[in-house]
Design a protein around this motif. Structure first.
Motif, PDB file in Angstrom:
ATOM      1  N   LEU A  21      -3.900   8.427   7.442  1.00 42.36           N
ATOM      2  CA  LEU A  21      -3.025   7.551   6.674  1.00 42.36           C
ATOM      3  C   LEU A  21      -2.878   6.204   7.371  1.00 42.36           C
ATOM      4  N   ASN A  22      -3.260   5.133   6.690  1.00 38.21           N
ATOM      5  CA  ASN A  22      -3.183   3.760   7.195  1.00 38.21           C
ATOM      6  C   ASN A  22      -3.960   3.544   8.491  1.00 38.21           C
ATOM      7  N   ALA A  23      -5.046   4.288   8.685  1.00 38.27           N
ATOM      8  CA  ALA A  23      -5.895   4.072   9.866  1.00 38.27           C
ATOM      9  C   ALA A  23      -6.616   2.737   9.756  1.00 38.27           C
ATOM     10  N   GLY A  24      -7.075   2.404   8.544  1.00 41.66           N
ATOM     11  CA  GLY A  24      -7.684   1.110   8.287  1.00 41.66           C
ATOM     12  C   GLY A  24      -9.194   1.102   8.330  1.00 41.66           C
ATOM     13  N   GLY A  58      -2.133   5.369  11.139  1.00 41.90           N
ATOM     14  CA  GLY A  58      -1.165   4.349  11.505  1.00 41.90           C
ATOM     15  C   GLY A  58      -1.692   3.202  12.340  1.00 41.90           C
ATOM     16  N   ASP A  59      -2.967   3.192  12.722  1.00 43.76           N
ATOM     17  CA  ASP A  59      -3.512   2.103  13.548  1.00 43.76           C
ATOM     18  C   ASP A  59      -3.547   0.764  12.804  1.00 43.76           C
ATOM     19  N   THR A  60      -3.672   0.773  11.507  1.00 45.87           N
ATOM     20  CA  THR A  60      -3.808  -0.411  10.644  1.00 45.87           C
ATOM     21  C   THR A  60      -4.934  -1.342  11.094  1.00 45.87           C
ATOM     22  N   VAL A  74     -11.243  -7.939  14.989  1.00 49.88           N
ATOM     23  CA  VAL A  74     -10.440  -7.163  14.044  1.00 49.88           C
ATOM     24  C   VAL A  74      -9.150  -6.734  14.730  1.00 49.88           C
ATOM     25  N   GLY A  75      -8.027  -7.004  14.086  1.00 47.62           N
ATOM     26  CA  GLY A  75      -6.740  -6.598  14.626  1.00 47.62           C
ATOM     27  C   GLY A  75      -6.372  -5.193  14.194  1.00 47.62           C
ATOM     28  N   ALA A  76      -5.820  -4.435  15.129  1.00 43.37           N
ATOM     29  CA  ALA A  76      -5.286  -3.095  14.872  1.00 43.37           C
ATOM     30  C   ALA A  76      -3.952  -3.028  15.609  1.00 43.37           C
ATOM     31  N   VAL A  82      -7.018   1.599  23.745  1.00 41.69           N
ATOM     32  CA  VAL A  82      -8.162   0.713  23.574  1.00 41.69           C
ATOM     33  C   VAL A  82      -8.992   1.228  22.404  1.00 41.69           C
ATOM     34  N   VAL A  83      -9.308   0.357  21.477  1.00 39.10           N
ATOM     35  CA  VAL A  83     -10.164   0.695  20.349  1.00 39.10           C
ATOM     36  C   VAL A  83     -11.572   0.236  20.695  1.00 39.10           C
TER      37      VAL A  83
END
Length: 105
Positions: A21-24, A58-60, A74-76, A82-83
């Motif tokens: 949910l809302n991972a993006g 939830g990472d968005t 890309v913003g999260a 760390v992504v």
């Protein structure tokens, strides 16, 4: 969020739910005239979808996007770790996060 480098367009979809949910995700669109000049103008078509392999609910990811040349940022904002990113060879590369800057007043 929306960004372009003149040849590709990137659309951030921070509420995309394919990895939670809302991972993006970020959807990539290419201008067909730029990629194949012999084609009739088909306009912008979807060329791909970007999502880090370690996204969580939830990472968005995709809340903000910015493109310049071959660089895409890309913003999260809600990722608590760390992504990673995928380089041109398809390999996963760790990206060091910027420290939170806070708000300008």
């Amino acid at each position: 969020a929306l960004a372009t480098n003149g040849v590709q367009m990137f659309s951030g979809a921070s509420r995309h739910d394919s990895q939670g949910l809302n991972a993006g995700a970020v959807f990539v669109f290419a201008d067909e005239v730029e990629t194949d000049p012999d084609q009739t103008d088909l306009g912008w078509i979807q060329a791909g979808k970007l999502a880090a392999p370690d996204l969580e609910a939830g990472d968005t990811f995709g809340a903000s996007v910015s493109a310049y040349g071959d660089l895409l940022v890309v913003g999260a904002p809600y990722a608590s770790r760390v992504v990673t990113e995928i380089n041109d060879d398809g390999d996963e590369v760790v990206v060091e996060p910027f420290p939170q800057a806070g708000y300008l007043k």
